[in-house]
Design a protein around this motif. Structure first.
Motif, PDB file in Angstrom:
ATOM      1  N   ALA A 295       0.860  -1.173   0.000  1.00  0.00           N
ATOM      2  CA  ALA A 295       0.000   0.000   0.000  1.00  0.00           C
ATOM      3  C   ALA A 295       0.896   1.223   0.000  1.00  0.00           C
ATOM      4  CB  ALA A 295      -0.916   0.004   1.222  1.00  0.00           C
ATOM      5  N   THR A 296       0.458   2.298  -0.665  1.00  0.00           N
ATOM      6  CA  THR A 296       1.282   3.489  -0.795  1.00  0.00           C
ATOM      7  C   THR A 296       0.510   4.738  -0.388  1.00  0.00           C
ATOM      8  OG1 THR A 296       0.709   4.177  -3.057  1.00  0.00           O
ATOM      9  CG2 THR A 296       2.303   2.381  -2.834  1.00  0.00           C
ATOM     10  N   ASP A 297       1.262   5.817  -0.173  1.00  0.00           N
ATOM     11  CA  ASP A 297       0.627   7.118  -0.015  1.00  0.00           C
ATOM     12  C   ASP A 297       0.208   7.630  -1.393  1.00  0.00           C
ATOM     13  OD1 ASP A 297       3.109   7.695  -1.121  1.00  0.00           O
ATOM     14  OD2 ASP A 297       3.501   9.398   0.197  1.00  0.00           O
ATOM     15  N   ALA A 298      -0.354   8.821  -1.453  1.00  0.00           N
ATOM     16  CA  ALA A 298      -0.880   9.342  -2.717  1.00  0.00           C
ATOM     17  C   ALA A 298       0.212   9.528  -3.762  1.00  0.00           C
ATOM     18  CB  ALA A 298      -1.603  10.666  -2.471  1.00  0.00           C
ATOM     19  N   ASP A 299       1.436   9.842  -3.334  1.00  0.00           N
ATOM     20  CA  ASP A 299       2.531  10.073  -4.277  1.00  0.00           C
ATOM     21  C   ASP A 299       3.331   8.811  -4.586  1.00  0.00           C
ATOM     22  OD1 ASP A 299       1.979  12.780  -4.524  1.00  0.00           O
ATOM     23  OD2 ASP A 299       3.241  13.317  -2.814  1.00  0.00           O
ATOM     24  N   ALA A 300       2.948   7.685  -3.974  1.00  0.00           N
ATOM     25  CA  ALA A 300       3.699   6.430  -4.127  1.00  0.00           C
ATOM     26  C   ALA A 300       5.156   6.618  -3.716  1.00  0.00           C
ATOM     27  CB  ALA A 300       3.595   5.896  -5.562  1.00  0.00           C
ATOM     28  N   ARG A 301       5.375   7.486  -2.723  1.00  0.00           N
ATOM     29  CA  ARG A 301       6.715   7.723  -2.186  1.00  0.00           C
ATOM     30  C   ARG A 301       6.966   6.850  -0.962  1.00  0.00           C
ATOM     31  NH1 ARG A 301       9.053  10.826   1.789  1.00  0.00           N
ATOM     32  NH2 ARG A 301       6.973  11.435   2.498  1.00  0.00           N
ATOM     33  N   VAL A 302       5.886   6.608  -0.193  1.00  0.00           N
ATOM     34  CA  VAL A 302       5.957   5.762   0.994  1.00  0.00           C
ATOM     35  C   VAL A 302       5.206   4.474   0.703  1.00  0.00           C
ATOM     36  CG1 VAL A 302       5.361   5.538   3.430  1.00  0.00           C
ATOM     37  CG2 VAL A 302       6.068   7.766   2.509  1.00  0.00           C
ATOM     38  N   VAL A 303       5.861   3.359   0.911  1.00  0.00           N
ATOM     39  CA  VAL A 303       5.260   2.049   0.702  1.00  0.00           C
ATOM     40  C   VAL A 303       5.265   1.311   2.033  1.00  0.00           C
ATOM     41  CG1 VAL A 303       5.270  -0.070  -0.672  1.00  0.00           C
ATOM     42  CG2 VAL A 303       6.323   2.017  -1.582  1.00  0.00           C
ATOM     43  N   ALA A 304       4.129   0.720   2.375  1.00  0.00           N
ATOM     44  CA  ALA A 304       4.045  -0.078   3.601  1.00  0.00           C
ATOM     45  C   ALA A 304       3.668  -1.502   3.245  1.00  0.00           C
ATOM     46  CB  ALA A 304       3.021   0.512   4.569  1.00  0.00           C
TER      47      ALA A 304
ATOM     48  N   LYS B 166       5.402  -8.053  11.039  1.00  0.00           N
ATOM     49  CA  LYS B 166       5.940  -6.737  11.348  1.00  0.00           C
ATOM     50  C   LYS B 166       5.591  -5.751  10.237  1.00  0.00           C
ATOM     51  CE  LYS B 166       9.944  -8.839  13.660  1.00  0.00           C
ATOM     52  NZ  LYS B 166      11.422  -8.975  13.656  1.00  0.00           N
ATOM     53  N   VAL B 167       5.588  -4.449  10.608  1.00  0.00           N
ATOM     54  CA  VAL B 167       5.378  -3.387   9.630  1.00  0.00           C
ATOM     55  C   VAL B 167       6.730  -2.937   9.085  1.00  0.00           C
ATOM     56  CG1 VAL B 167       4.572  -1.036   9.230  1.00  0.00           C
ATOM     57  CG2 VAL B 167       3.268  -2.553  10.717  1.00  0.00           C
ATOM     58  N   PHE B 168       6.824  -2.917   7.754  1.00  0.00           N
ATOM     59  CA  PHE B 168       7.990  -2.354   7.087  1.00  0.00           C
ATOM     60  C   PHE B 168       7.529  -1.202   6.212  1.00  0.00           C
ATOM     61  CE2 PHE B 168       9.497  -6.496   8.260  1.00  0.00           C
ATOM     62  CZ  PHE B 168      10.859  -6.371   8.440  1.00  0.00           C
ATOM     63  N   VAL B 169       8.365  -0.182   6.114  1.00  0.00           N
ATOM     64  CA  VAL B 169       8.085   0.922   5.204  1.00  0.00           C
ATOM     65  C   VAL B 169       9.304   1.149   4.321  1.00  0.00           C
ATOM     66  CG1 VAL B 169       6.399   2.083   6.673  1.00  0.00           C
ATOM     67  CG2 VAL B 169       8.824   2.653   6.897  1.00  0.00           C
ATOM     68  N   ALA B 170       9.018   1.492   3.072  1.00  0.00           N
ATOM     69  CA  ALA B 170      10.056   1.951   2.152  1.00  0.00           C
ATOM     70  C   ALA B 170       9.755   3.409   1.857  1.00  0.00           C
ATOM     71  CB  ALA B 170      10.044   1.121   0.875  1.00  0.00           C
ATOM     72  N   VAL B 171      10.665   4.289   2.243  1.00  0.00           N
ATOM     73  CA  VAL B 171      10.497   5.727   2.033  1.00  0.00           C
ATOM     74  C   VAL B 171      11.609   6.202   1.112  1.00  0.00           C
ATOM     75  CG1 VAL B 171      10.319   7.986   3.115  1.00  0.00           C
ATOM     76  CG2 VAL B 171       9.515   5.954   4.337  1.00  0.00           C
ATOM     77  N   ASP B 172      11.205   6.673  -0.072  1.00  0.00           N
ATOM     78  CA  ASP B 172      12.183   7.095  -1.083  1.00  0.00           C
ATOM     79  C   ASP B 172      13.234   6.006  -1.312  1.00  0.00           C
ATOM     80  OD1 ASP B 172      10.923   9.551  -1.441  1.00  0.00           O
ATOM     81  OD2 ASP B 172      12.046  10.467   0.204  1.00  0.00           O
ATOM     82  N   GLY B 173      12.770   4.744  -1.291  1.00  0.00           N
ATOM     83  CA  GLY B 173      13.653   3.630  -1.590  1.00  0.00           C
ATOM     84  C   GLY B 173      14.396   3.055  -0.410  1.00  0.00           C
ATOM     85  N   GLN B 174      14.316   3.688   0.772  1.00  0.00           N
ATOM     86  CA  GLN B 174      15.006   3.197   1.959  1.00  0.00           C
ATOM     87  C   GLN B 174      14.017   2.426   2.832  1.00  0.00           C
ATOM     88  OE1 GLN B 174      18.415   3.643   2.281  1.00  0.00           O
ATOM     89  NE2 GLN B 174      18.116   4.446   0.203  1.00  0.00           N
TER      90      GLN B 174
END
Length: 686
Positions: free
Chosen positions: A88-97, A103-111
């Protein structure tokens, strides 16, 4: 190999999300055609470069562990893969969860990093602004900042029978709703479903192979019994809750919800008899609702994935059964015509991205539509799906010409790239012969052994149906026929028919099965088979078997007991045998309420047919099946035994409604069926 490759789908990209500027495509794909673990990938549209954002092996450093809640969610979705199976992503597809091993993982700007949250987690989703991630743990609705701070519960269950923010069994199994909460566009509030399963009866699923293990208690709403009680609330980030007001006694089913910048939040709610669906807008400040749209029908109102929704300029998008077709409607204007059967809505923005079939139900195409009309995006024959962001569309296509999907990236309709798809290539190539037969123009497919020469000799026939609502088998996709070709290569002529009630033919076609599962769906299988025999003289009509799973299992057992003059052997896998044992939403839609329609249930169930069995019958059932519980198979077997009718009963230990997945068992499972079929057909009728 079929089990090891998950029907030759591993290594194929799926679940696409496109950034609104069209610069990036996020997707899932396993590392190879034999690796079950899916990774999170990103495509740079400008350069065509693909890169791995999240590799479960590197993130976990060990084996993945699934919670009971996650196992149940995957069972409802028929999800067999491992690793990252949803994003799932935010509106800009910059944050991915995504969730991984609870566990919860997030990818923010590729990190990528893990967040320190309550565990195990279900369904993490960033808010549209990318500031927070909501998730469910222990049936509580929780939120945490993307930087890992401020983890807290927004809503907690009152008792162990309550849950916040999750899709209950009926929603996930029958209404195509896998989620239980929706973010506001500004990320300050959530629309949350609250469920109470107290009224639902309890069933117990035991593991007879391990008598020391306690049975699993499940809340199963069988036809005619109480459902989960569902309410909805608007919850802000401080945990303040405003209850949403609608008549959930008259309209107890929460079909779906929608919250976008195009208008106020929406809920779609349905009556228990499913003859009414209302779309209601919500005032988030007060919880008051207003009727926006209502659809009624004398039989049922259809649920179509992706609607209702607002367009960017505030017009309501629905799919309605009008003038003989499932038509896309924007505002009060029908966008598609009476020869287009809309299947699903994929995206709503300035216009609508959707899938539909035209005059050939075997094919599913992608279209865009607005109030000026619809434009077909996919042009090659096949089965297509898609996703988009901005002016970039990802088109995933399955065809009779190749195995696995081919994925194209389009900008303003022109090809600008592809996404690599590398499934294992099957060791066989289906040789499918299509026909449209009979007065009802039944779509059929016939498969012969590889290299079979017409006129070289008669072959035993294996009818291989699903034959019921919600699923098609005659499709313009090579992968749809791999198992059928394998059976053909064992020495059968395999016949597949999509009869009345199967998707793609329109509302009238679907409603032919109302109150009449048994006679309508069985008649179509017989009529198609007999029509094909006239044009396919190599079909040995004196040796006909039928084999199916789930509804196809029901149809197979039905054929063995009611038409032994046509079908001489049958394998019924996970069959529904007594419709009073199946769930409320599915069964009552087609057969009505059992208290009001007892004769309909009696006529469509199999228990009273036991004395009529003349064909050879094998019943197969997973002991861990929580959808079509094993009581179906056991009760039919008991009735047959009481009637003195020989039959075979094969219990599958630790198997759910999905067939065995480990390679050795899956191969032997198929070979066992082949041997039994030949023996049964050679021995003839009893």
């Amino acid at each position: 190999m079929q089990a090891r490759t998950q029907r030759f789908t591993l290594g194929s990209p799926r679940q696409f999300a496109v950034s609104p500027d069209g610069a990036r495509v996020l997707f899932l794909r396993s590392a190879s055609g034999e690796d079950r673990s899916h990774q999170l990938w990103q495509l740079d549209v400008a350069t065509g470069q693909e890169s791995v954002l999240a590799d479960p092996a590197a993130l976990l450093g060990g084996d993945e562990e699934l919670s009971p809640e996650e196992r149940a969610r995957r069972e409802r979705a028929r999800e067999q893969a491992a690793g990252v199976v949803g994003l799932a992503t935010d509106a800009d597809a910059r944050v991915v969860a995504f969730a991984l091993s609870g566990k919860v993982f997030v990818a923010v700007d590729g990190q990528v990093r893990a967040l320190e949250t309550a565990t195990p987690v279900v369904d993490p989703r960033p808010d549209p602004t990318g500031q927070h991630v909501a998730y469910v743990s222990a049936n509580a609705m929780r939120v945490i900042a993307v930087d890992g701070s401020g983890d807290r519960a927004l809503a907690e269950p009152e008792t162990e029978e309550h849950a916040c923010g999750v899709a209950e069994f009926i929603a996930a199994e029958e209404m195509d709703r896998s989620r239980g909460y929706w973010w506001s566009p500004d990320g300050t509030r959530l629309l949350v479903s609250f469920t109470d399963r107290t009224p639902v009866q309890r069933w117990y699923i035991a593991d007879p192979a391990n008598p020391g293990t306690e049975p699993t208690k499940v809340a199963y709403p069988a036809a005619g019994t109480p459902n989960v009680v569902t309410t909805v609330g608007v919850v802000d980030l401080d945990g303040n809750r405003v209850d949403v007001d609608w008549d959930n006694e008259a309209l107890p089913y929460l079909v779906t919800a929608h919250w976008s910048a195009g208008g106020p939040p929406l809920i779609a709610v349905q009556s228990r008899d499913q003859r009414t669906i209302q779309v209601r807008s919500i005032d988030p400040a007060t919880g008051a609702t207003e009727l926006v749209f209502e659809q009624t029908d004398d039989t049922w109102v259809d649920i179509v994935p992706g609607v209702p929704a607002w367009t960017a300029d505030g017009q309501l998008v629905t799919v309605q059964a009008l003038d003989g077709a499932y038509r896309l409607v924007i505002g009060d204007k029908a966008v598609t015509g009476d020869t287009t059967q809309v299947r699903s809505v994929l995206d709503v923005g300035e216009d609508v991205l959707f899938t539909a079939s035209l005059d050939d139900p075997r094919q599913i195409h992608v279209f865009t539509g607005d109030t000026g009309g619809a434009v077909q995006v996919s042009t090659a024959d096949g089965v297509h799906g898609g996703a988009r962001g901005g002016n970039v569309t990802v088109l995933s296509s399955w065809s009779l010409d190749y195995s696995g999907p081919r994925v194209r990236v389009l900008r303003d309709g022109a090809d600008v790239g592809t996404i690599r798809s590398e499934p294992v290539q099957p060791p066989l190539t289906p040789n499918v012969r299509f026909a449209t037969v009979g007065e009802r123009a039944l779509r059929t497919a016939v498969l012969y052994p590889t290299g079979h020469q017409p006129g070289s000799g008669k072959l035993p026939v294996l009818v291989s149906p699903y034959g019921g609502p919600h699923a098609q088998m005659v499709l313009a996709s090579r992968n749809a026929y791999l198992t059928s070709q394998w059976f053909a290569d064992q020495g059968f002529a395999v016949v597949i028919t999509d009869g009345r009630g199967t998707p793609g033919r329109g509302p009238a076609w679907d409603r032919e099965i109302h109150h009449n599962f048994a006679s309508v769906t069985l008649k179509d299988q017989i009529d198609a088979l007999q029509a094909l025999a006239d044009s396919h003289p190599d079909l040995d009509m004196d040796r006909v078997a039928i084999r199916g799973w789930s509804y196809g299992g029901y149809l197979s057992a039905l054929a063995a007991m009611r038409r032994p003059d046509v079908f001489h052997a049958a394998i019924a896998g996970a069959p529904v045998t007594d419709w009073t044992l199946y769930d409320t939403h599915y069964t009552e839609r087609y057969l009505g309420h059992p208290d009001e329609e007892p004769e309909v249930y009696k006529r469509n169930s199999l228990m009273d047919d036991a004395d009529n069995l003349r064909a050879r019958l094998m019943i197969i059932h997973g002991l861990a099946d929580d959808n079509v519980v094993v009581a179906h198979g056991l009760r039919l077997s008991a009735a047959l035994t009481a009637a003195g009718k020989p039959h075979a009963l094969v219990p599958l230990v630790a198997v759910t409604h999905m067939t065995p997945q480990d390679e050795q068992t899956a191969e032997n499972f198929l070979m066992m069926q082949v041997r039994w079929l030949f023996e049964a057909l050679d021995r003839g009728q009893s």
